[in-house]
Design a protein around this motif. Structure first.
Motif, PDB file in Angstrom:
ATOM      1  N   LYS A 255       3.029  -0.526  -0.975  1.00 11.24           N
ATOM      2  CA  LYS A 255       3.726  -1.509  -0.143  1.00 11.24           C
ATOM      3  C   LYS A 255       4.974  -2.008  -0.856  1.00 11.24           C
ATOM      4  O   LYS A 255       4.953  -2.294  -2.048  1.00 11.24           O
ATOM      5  CB  LYS A 255       2.803  -2.683   0.168  1.00 11.24           C
TER       6      LYS A 255
ATOM      7  N   LEU B  76       3.559  -9.990   5.510  1.00 11.45           N
ATOM      8  CA  LEU B  76       3.136  -8.760   4.853  1.00 11.45           C
ATOM      9  C   LEU B  76       1.867  -8.961   4.036  1.00 11.45           C
ATOM     10  O   LEU B  76       0.966  -8.125   4.048  1.00 11.45           O
ATOM     11  CB  LEU B  76       4.262  -8.218   3.975  1.00 11.45           C
TER      12      LEU B  76
ATOM     13  N   MET C 271       2.408  -2.158  -5.805  1.00 10.70           N
ATOM     14  CA  MET C 271       3.439  -2.678  -4.913  1.00 10.70           C
ATOM     15  C   MET C 271       4.792  -2.780  -5.595  1.00 10.70           C
ATOM     16  O   MET C 271       4.897  -2.770  -6.825  1.00 10.70           O
ATOM     17  CB  MET C 271       3.017  -4.055  -4.385  1.00 10.70           C
TER      18      MET C 271
ATOM     19  N   ARG D 266      -2.976   0.519  -4.402  1.00 14.15           N
ATOM     20  CA  ARG D 266      -2.573  -0.831  -3.997  1.00 14.15           C
ATOM     21  C   ARG D 266      -1.385  -1.341  -4.813  1.00 14.15           C
ATOM     22  O   ARG D 266      -1.079  -2.523  -4.782  1.00 14.15           O
ATOM     23  CB  ARG D 266      -3.761  -1.792  -4.131  1.00 14.15           C
TER      24      ARG D 266
ATOM     25  N   LEU E  74      -1.922  -7.313   4.361  1.00 18.70           N
ATOM     26  CA  LEU E  74      -2.761  -6.726   3.309  1.00 18.70           C
ATOM     27  C   LEU E  74      -4.186  -7.267   3.387  1.00 18.70           C
ATOM     28  O   LEU E  74      -5.158  -6.524   3.246  1.00 18.70           O
ATOM     29  CB  LEU E  74      -2.168  -7.038   1.926  1.00 18.70           C
TER      30      LEU E  74
END
Length: 504
Positions: A192, A40, A67, A65, A44
Motif C-alpha cells: 500500500k 486508507l 507500506m 503488508r 486496511l
C-alpha cells in the motif's frame, strides 16, 4: 527459539484487543486533516476484519503488508505509523506492535561489513512490530555502496519476515517514487502507498491551537486570525521546504511561548503574582513573517501546491433550489478585484473567504484588494494558489460569514446550448460599484493547446469581467471562470473541471 516462533498461534483477546483497536482508530480520526490517509487506514482495518470474520488464518498468509508513506515533513507520517502498529497488534497481526524508527545513520556503517550487521540488528529489534525507515531514498543516494548494501539486507527480510514485520518506507513523494522505481525488490513487496498531503493554512491553525491547548495556553480569536495571516505568508515563502506541523511548533508556538515568558517575567518584576498571570497569547506574540501592507510575490507558474479544493467542499453551500432570484443571490458572492496592475472580478466559493478568479487578473500584482458586492469597503486579499496555464487563481480574505456560491461537482459534462449567466464588473468601476449581469448560451467546447478545457459563451462581456463566474441559469451552479474574449460577445471561460483536477 526464534526458528519456532512463526508456528506460535496468535490468538486475539477479543475484548481487550477490540478496545485497543477502537482507541487507536479514535486517535487516528482525531488527527487534524489527513482525510485520505484515514480512509486508507480504515480500508486496511476492514480488509483484516473481513479475513477474521471469514475464519481465515490471516496471520500466516502470503500477503505482504509493507507500506510506502510519501509526503512532506510534518504531515503525520510517524504518528500514523505508530497507530498502524497498535492497530495491527489489536488485530492479531503483530505480537508486539511496537515501532522502531531508523534512518541512514542507523542502517549504514562506515566500513565494509558494518552495514549488514547494523541493518540486521535493526530488523531484529523491530520483529513483531513496525520498522519505520524515514528518508529511505537516502539509502539509494548514498555516495558509497554501503546504502545499497543495507537495501540488499532489507529486501530478503521483507519476504522472510512478512508475517512478523511490517516495514514502512517514508520520505518526500518524488524522491520515494524514484527510490521504489530503482529497486524492483522493494517495489514488488509494497502492499500500500499512502500519500500524506500538506496541511492547509486553516488546518495549520487548528494544529497550533491543539498543541497550545494541550500546554494550557489560550489562543484568542484575534490571535488565530493573525496567525492564519502570517502562516499563509510563511507557507508561500517556504515552498517545498515547509515543515507543516513541525514548523508550526518550532517557528510559531515555541517563539510565542518565549514571548509569553518574557511578558510574564516583566509582570513578575512589577510585583504581579505568577498564578494570576493569564496563560494567553497576544497578537503581538505572533512572529511577523510578513508585514500586512505588502503582498508576497506570486510564483511565475502560479502554483504553490498548497490549496486543495477538497478541504473546503464541506463548507460549500448546498445545491441551490431553482428560483427566479438566482442572479441576485449569486451576485452577493461576486467581488471586484483591484490590484496595482489593474482590475477584474472574482467569486467566493466558501464561507470562510476563499475566492476564485482568473490568474491573469492578479499576475504580477504586489497588492490585491477585493470588495464583495454590497459591502462598503475593500479588504486585503491574499494569494493562495493558482495555475497560470489554466488561468485560474485562488485568493483568501479574512472572515467566516461570506455568502458563497455553489460550483458543479467534478466530472460535470458541458453541453452546447446551455443557458448561462455571467456576473462581473465590466469596465472596472466605470459603471459604478454594483455587479453587472448578462446572459447567453454555451456555443462550443474546446481544449487549449495546453489541454485546458474551455468553452465559448456568447454574452456581452468586457475586460473587467475576467475572473467572474459563469453559471447555469436554472440552478445557479458555477460551471466556469471567464478568461478572455475575441470581441464583446465572443468570450471563453475555463471549465470548473480544471479547478477540480488541478487543486484536488
Amino acid at each position: 527459539p526464534e526458528k519456532y516462533r512463526p508456528f506460535l498461534p496468535r490468538l486475539r483477546s477479543s475484548e481487550d484487543d477490540d478496545q485497543e483497536l477502537q482507541a487507536a482508530m479514535n486517535e487516528l480520526n482525531s488527527l487534524i486533516g489527513l482525510r485520505s490517509v484515514k480512509e486508507l487506514v480504515e480500508g486496511l482495518v476492514i480488509d483484516q476484519q473481513v479475513g477474521i470474520s471469514l475464519g481465515g488464518d490471516i496471520t500466516v498468509d502470503d500477503a505482504t503488508r509493507h507500506m510506502l508513506f510519501t509526503g512532506n515533513p510534518g504531515t503525520g507520517k510517524t504518528t500514523v505509523a505508530r497507530l498502524v502498529g497498535r492497530i495491527y497488534k489489536a488485530l492479531g497481526l503483530l505480537q508486539k506492535g511496537h515501532m522502531v524508527e531508523a534512518g541512514h545513520t542507523n542502517l549504514v556503517g562506515q566500513y565494509i561489513g558494518e552495514t549488514a550487521q547494523k541493518t540486521k540488528t535493526v530488523i531484529e529489534s523491530a520483529l513483531d512490530g513496525i520498522l519505520f525507515i524515514d528518508e529511505a531514498y537516502s539509502l539509494s543516494e548514498s555516495e558509497h555502496s554501503y546504502g545499497k548494501e543495507a537495501i540488499n539486507v532489507l529486501v530478503p527480510a521483507l519476504e522472510n519476515y512478512r508475517d512478523r514485520l511490517v516495514v514502512i518506507f517514508a520520505g518526500y513523494t518524488n524522491e520515494m517514487e524514484g527510490f521504489v522505481r530503482t529497486n524492483s525488490g522493494i517495489r514488488s513487496r509494497i502492499a500500500k502507498k499512502i500519500e500524506f498531503p500538506d496541511y492547509s493554512v486553516d488546518e495549520l491553525v487548528q494544529v497550533f491551537v491543539a498543541i497550545a491547548t494541550a500546554k494550557n495556553y489560550t489562543v484568542p480569536e484575534d490571535v488565530r486570525e493573525e496567525l492564519r495571516y502570517q502562516l499563509q505568508w510563511f507557507v508561500s515563502i517556504s515552498g517545498a521546504e515547509f515543515g507543516n506541523a513541525r514548523d508550526v511548533r518550532v517557528q510559531f508556538l515555541d517563539r510565542m511561548v518565549e514571548a509569553w515568558k518574557r511578558r510574564m517575567h516583566a509582570a513578575l518584576k512589577a510585583g504581579l503574582d505568577a498564578h494570576s498571570f493569564e496563560r494567553s497569547f497576544l497578537v503581538s506574540d505572533v512572529p511577523q513573517i510578513k508585514a500586512k501592507d505588502k503582498q508576497a510575490t506570486i510564483p511565475n507558474s502560479g502554483r504553490t501546491y498548497k490549496f486543495r479544493l477538497d478541504d473546503i467542499v464541506s463548507t460549500l453551500p448546498t445545491v441551490p433550489v431553482t428560483n427566479d432570484n438566482i442572479p441576485d443571490r449569486i451576485a452577493s458572492s461576486v467581488g471586484f478585484i483591484k490590484t496595482d496592475k489593474g482590475s477584474g472580478s472574482a467569486f467566493v466559493i466558501s464561507t470562510n473567504g476563499y475566492l476564485v478568479t482568473a490568474y491573469h487578473v492578479i499576475e504580477g500584482a504586489t497588492s490585491i484588494e477585493v470588495r464583495i458586492n454590497g459591502t462598503p469597503s475593500f479588504k486585503p486579499a491574499m494569494y493562495v494558489d493558482g495555475d497560470k496555464e489554466a488561468d485560474l487563481a485562488v485568493l483568501k480574505i479574512d472572515g467566516d460569514e461570506w455568502a458563497a456560491t455553489q460550483i458543479v461537482a467534478a466530472g460535470y459534462e458541458l453541453h452546447r446550448g446551455m443557458n448561462l449567466g455571467l456576473l462581473g464588473y465590466p469596465m472596472g468601476e466605470a459603471f459604478g460599484d454594483e455587479v453587472t449581469y448578462t446572459s447567453g448560451g454555451l456555443s462550443s467546447i474546446r481544449r487549449s493547446p495546453e489541454g485546458v478545457q474551455m468553452f465559448q459563451i456568447d454574452v456581452s462581456a468586457y475586460r473587467g469581467n475576467s475572473g467572474g463566474p459563469v453559471f447555469l441559469s436554472q440552478t445557479g451552479e458555477v460551471i466556469g471562470v471567464l478568461s478572455f474574449g475575441r470581441n464583446d460577445t465572443m468570450n471563453f471561460a475555463v471549465s470548473i473541471e480544471e479547478l477540480h483536477q488541478r487543486f484536488r
